[in-house]
Scaffold this motif. Sequence first.
Motif, short mmCIF file in Angstrom:
data_model
loop_
_atom_site.label_atom_id
_atom_site.label_comp_id
_atom_site.label_asym_id
_atom_site.label_seq_id
_atom_site.Cartn_x
_atom_site.Cartn_y
_atom_site.Cartn_z
N PRO A 23 39.69 -49.74 -49.60
CA PRO A 23 39.43 -48.41 -50.16
C PRO A 23 40.58 -47.45 -49.85
O PRO A 23 41.29 -47.61 -48.87
CB PRO A 23 38.14 -47.98 -49.46
N LYS A 24 40.73 -46.46 -50.70
CA LYS A 24 41.80 -45.46 -50.50
C LYS A 24 41.44 -44.49 -49.38
O LYS A 24 42.31 -44.02 -48.66
CB LYS A 24 42.04 -44.70 -51.80
N GLN A 25 40.16 -44.20 -49.20
CA GLN A 25 39.69 -43.32 -48.14
C GLN A 25 39.14 -44.17 -46.99
O GLN A 25 38.56 -45.21 -47.23
CB GLN A 25 38.58 -42.40 -48.66
N PRO A 26 39.31 -43.71 -45.75
CA PRO A 26 38.75 -44.47 -44.63
C PRO A 26 37.22 -44.43 -44.66
O PRO A 26 36.63 -43.46 -45.13
CB PRO A 26 39.29 -43.77 -43.39
N ILE A 27 36.61 -45.47 -44.15
CA ILE A 27 35.16 -45.53 -44.08
C ILE A 27 34.70 -44.75 -42.85
O ILE A 27 35.17 -44.98 -41.75
CB ILE A 27 34.68 -46.99 -43.99
#
Length: 75
Positions: A23-27
């Motif tokens: 994913p482009k954003q962290p989880i």
Amino acid sequence: MIALLAVTTTLVGCIPKIEVAAPKQPITINMNVKVDHEITIKADPDVERLIKQRQSEKTPEKMQAPGQTKIQSAN
């Protein structure tokens, strides 16, 4: 032969494509956690005796700062 070619072409076109990507954003995982713990220390009997002896020596008279006068109670 042409029928076999048409069937294999159709089947190849129907194979699903699976793609795995980061994913482009962290989880972010938000957790409300309460940590409660208790620490138990075991000591040798000699050490326990020494600790009890030192605690009994800590009387208010011995805990006074140097130069202070001893206050006696009327009991």
